[in-house]
Design a protein around this motif. Structure first.
Motif, PDB file in Angstrom:
ATOM      1  N   ARG A 484     -40.716  78.042  -7.560  1.00  0.00           N
ATOM      2  CA  ARG A 484     -41.224  79.131  -8.379  1.00  0.00           C
ATOM      3  C   ARG A 484     -40.010  79.883  -8.895  1.00  0.00           C
ATOM      4  NH1 ARG A 484     -45.388  76.909  -7.249  1.00  0.00           N
ATOM      5  NH2 ARG A 484     -47.357  77.804  -6.504  1.00  0.00           N
ATOM      6  N   ASP A 489     -37.679  87.812 -11.825  1.00  0.00           N
ATOM      7  CA  ASP A 489     -38.038  87.668 -10.408  1.00  0.00           C
ATOM      8  C   ASP A 489     -37.472  88.830  -9.601  1.00  0.00           C
ATOM      9  OD1 ASP A 489     -39.360  85.293 -10.834  1.00  0.00           O
ATOM     10  OD2 ASP A 489     -37.634  84.032 -10.344  1.00  0.00           O
ATOM     11  N   LEU A 504     -45.165  79.513  -0.872  1.00  0.00           N
ATOM     12  CA  LEU A 504     -45.836  79.304  -2.163  1.00  0.00           C
ATOM     13  C   LEU A 504     -47.126  80.112  -2.245  1.00  0.00           C
ATOM     14  CD1 LEU A 504     -45.290  75.456  -2.611  1.00  0.00           C
ATOM     15  CD2 LEU A 504     -44.203  77.307  -3.906  1.00  0.00           C
ATOM     16  N   ALA A 507     -46.140  83.637  -2.801  1.00  0.00           N
ATOM     17  CA  ALA A 507     -45.683  83.851  -4.176  1.00  0.00           C
ATOM     18  C   ALA A 507     -46.856  84.010  -5.129  1.00  0.00           C
ATOM     19  CB  ALA A 507     -44.795  82.688  -4.609  1.00  0.00           C
ATOM     20  N   ASP A 508     -47.897  83.215  -4.918  1.00  0.00           N
ATOM     21  CA  ASP A 508     -49.074  83.334  -5.773  1.00  0.00           C
ATOM     22  C   ASP A 508     -49.749  84.694  -5.577  1.00  0.00           C
ATOM     23  OD1 ASP A 508     -48.606  80.799  -6.713  1.00  0.00           O
ATOM     24  OD2 ASP A 508     -50.033  79.817  -5.370  1.00  0.00           O
ATOM     25  N   ARG A 518     -38.998  84.228  -6.692  1.00  0.00           N
ATOM     26  CA  ARG A 518     -38.461  82.872  -6.732  1.00  0.00           C
ATOM     27  C   ARG A 518     -38.643  82.238  -5.356  1.00  0.00           C
ATOM     28  NH1 ARG A 518     -32.942  82.116  -9.973  1.00  0.00           N
ATOM     29  NH2 ARG A 518     -34.318  83.401 -11.283  1.00  0.00           N
TER      30      ARG A 518
END
Length: 614
Positions: A484, A489, A504, A507-508, A518
């Motif tokens: 990502r 960022d 991940l 991050a979402d 990132r």
């Protein structure tokens, strides 16, 4: 050689051991002097070795497990014409090949020794290679001290050698009665050693280690024994031949107090040379080139455990390369090494629950040109740390695979959780440490490991994880992947293995809250991708590491070291397993440790808020 000549050779070996230690001002001459008769008979009558061609696969192997007796080994090399007297006297000096304990800087030394209790286990690996893999008639001679017979690793080797009927393995025990600080446990009770060895199924011969005729007869008997290993148990006297030190306490690890008088007492310097028997003409090793590599391919969007991908990739690698061998410690169904065993049973070696012997077997096999993959639970590899450390000293090329890493294994609890393995393997000189997060990445790294140097470690996980990379993705050693990232960022999350998927998800969730981050998949923990980490730090200003491992020595430290070159460092925070885990589900374990998606998102928000506040 006649017996008188053997006695003269033994005296030369004693004199040269005294001279070498005296020139160095340190060393272990008395430990060398006790075994001189044994070494003289072995060199002159029983060792089959071409010193001009140490790479000859038919050469006998000689392992000085009592590596502190290196003056004796180097004196043997001089007697064989491999080194000259001038080099002998460089013993222990800076730049000399003749180090305090033997290392493979010398072409006739297969493995480093000096950490006691390792020579016989490594010799088992060599003997297995000769008997079952290459089917070559070489013998493996291991010279052991009596003190090191107290090491548990020795008895792992003793049992395994008997179980595998390694008649090509010959152990010579120099029972000189005295250890470093005083008498050994059994002193000169040879039968105490013999009873134990016979109980494991060994053939034993007890002998006066200073009677060259009796030693010659004992070694001849050892050579003739078939279907089981043999131990020649020799009674000797430390410092033999010099009254001031012979069988006296307090003389261990020191040059003789009056070397000149000792040399005179031993009859003065000699320059006897020995024509060592050549190895038998046995042909080359069997062909190890099999065909093209076809790694398993996993479909993105599916889920697969990295341990399963490891097993399937290893089996595929074995189909392409005949030099690959797999070693198991009775957990092949869990590590998935059994996949290799089913497809290549002739190259699958079971060591049972003996992790020291497992790693030592790998070290021994790689000296014979094999590419070993030794697998067990990551937690249990810690038991063999000294063998891993000495593998690096040996310049050995071995692949270690630790499965069931971290708290993510779930309900089994902390005794089964590898939480220190990254720190242990990162600290090994010249090591490579890899931690894949998905099946295709695992397969690629398994194949890449085979061609690396030194100690290579792959960490695998028990549970299934999403396949996020395509089967054709490349994963260079020392690299990473930015999963990502973009302009604006606010932070960088660095993860590896199971925490990549948690990162991940975090991050979402953060993106939905308007906080772009990132995400870096640090699959190569050593060497680490310094450039990508510095780019990410420069762009975002703060870095959060998250790992299913203790905070000491793992991913957090690897990342911190990337910022230690003097340039401005980012704000750095770490999430790791800090408490003692209890039994719980994998999801509960990750949350309790504070390394799940929810914890990562909370940590990032806190980091961003602090930066804004400042």
């Amino acid at each position: 050689m006649r017996n008188e000549e053997l006695t003269e050779l033994a005296r030369q070996l004693r004199v040269d051991s005294v001279r070498a230690a005296d020139a160095a001002g340190s060393g272990h001459p008395t430990s060398s002097m006790s075994a001189a008769d044994l070494a003289a008979v072995l060199l002159a009558h029983h060792l089959r070795y071409d010193f001009a061609a140490p790479e000859n696969p038919a050469n006998d192997r000689l392992v000085f497990s009592k590596g502190h007796a290196s003056p004796l080994l180097y004196s043997l090399y001089k007697a064989a014409g491999a080194i000259d007297d001038e080099e002998l006297l460089t013993f222990r000096k800076r730049g000399s090949r003749l180090e305090g304990h033997p290392t493979p800087r010398l072409p006739w030394v297969d493995v480093a020794t000096g950490s006691l209790g390792q020579g016989l286990p490594v010799g088992v690996g060599m003997a297995l290679g000769g008997k079952y893999l290459d089917r070559l008639p070489y013998r493996v001679w291991v010279l052991s001290g009596d003190s090191e017979m107290a090491e548990g690793s020795v008895w792992e080797a003793v049992e395994h050698a008997a179980f595998e009927k390694l008649a090509n393995l010959k152990l010579i025990i120099d029972v000189n009665r005295l250890g470093q600080r005083g008498p050994t446990r059994h002193q000169h009770d040879l039968d105490a050693y013999a009873r134990r060895l016979r109980a494991f199924g060994w053939h034993t011969v007890e002998v006066d280690g200073h009677d060259v005729a009796a030693v010659d007869k004992a070694l001849t008997e050892a050579v003739e024994v078939d279907e089981r290993p043999t131990a020649v148990i020799a009674a000797t006297r430390k410092g033999r031949g010099v009254a001031a030190v012979e069988d006296r306490e307090g003389k261990h690890g020191k040059p003789l107090p009056d070397a000149e008088a000792a040399i005179e007492e031993l009859g003065g310097p000699r320059f006897v040379t020995v024509r060592v028997q050549p190895p038998p003409a046995a042909g080359a090793r069997r062909d190890r080139d099999l065909g093209p590599l076809e790694l398993p391919r996993f479909e993105t969007g599916t889920e697969e455990a990295t341990r399963t991908a490891y097993g399937r990739a290893l089996a595929a690698l074995g189909s392409a390369r005949g030099d690959v061998v797999a070693l198991d410690a009775e957990v092949g169904d869990s590590t998935r090494t059994e996949y290799f065993g089913k497809e290549h049973p002739d190259r699958y070696l079971e060591f049972y629950i003996a992790e020291q012997q497992l790693v030592a077997g790998a070290v021994g096999l790689q000296t014979c040109g094999w590419v070993p993959y030794a697998s067990t639970f990551a937690a249990f590899l810690t038991r063999a740390h000294d063998f891993v450390r000495m593998a690096a000293v040996s310049r050995a090329g071995i692949n270690l695979v630790g499965s069931h890493a971290g708290v993510s294994i779930g309900e089994d609890g902390p005794s089964q959780m590898g939480l220190e393995d990254l720190a242990m393997l990162r600290s090994v000189h010249g090591s490579t440490v890899l931690y894949p997060c998905d099946a295709n990445q695992t397969a690629r790294l398994v194949a890449a490991m085979a061609d690396l140097d030194g100690v290579r470690y792959l960490r695998t996980s028990r549970g299934e994880t999403p396949v996020i990379y395509g089967p054709d993705e490349e994963f260079p050693i020392g690299g990473s992947k930015v999963l990502r990232g973009g302009v604006g960022d606010k932070a960088t999350i660095v993860a590896a293995g199971v925490t990549v998927h948690e990162a991940l998800r975090a991050a979402d969730a953060l993106a939905a809250d308007g906080i772009p981050v990132r995400v870096v998949d640090l699959y190569s923990v050593k060497p680490v991708d310094v450039d990508t980490l510095n780019d990410a730090a420069g762009a975002t200003g703060c870095v959060l590491t998250v790992e299913d491992h203790r905070p000491e020595g793992g991913i957090g430290d690897a990342v911190a070291e990337a910022f230690s070159d003097g340039r401005p460092a980012p704000r750095l925070a770490r999430l790791a397993v800090r408490d003692m885990p209890l039994s719980a589900t994998p999801e509960e374990q990750l949350h309790a440790a504070g390394i799940d998606a929810e914890s990562i998102a909370a940590a990032v928000k806190l980091l961003v808020e602090r930066i804004v506040a400042h």
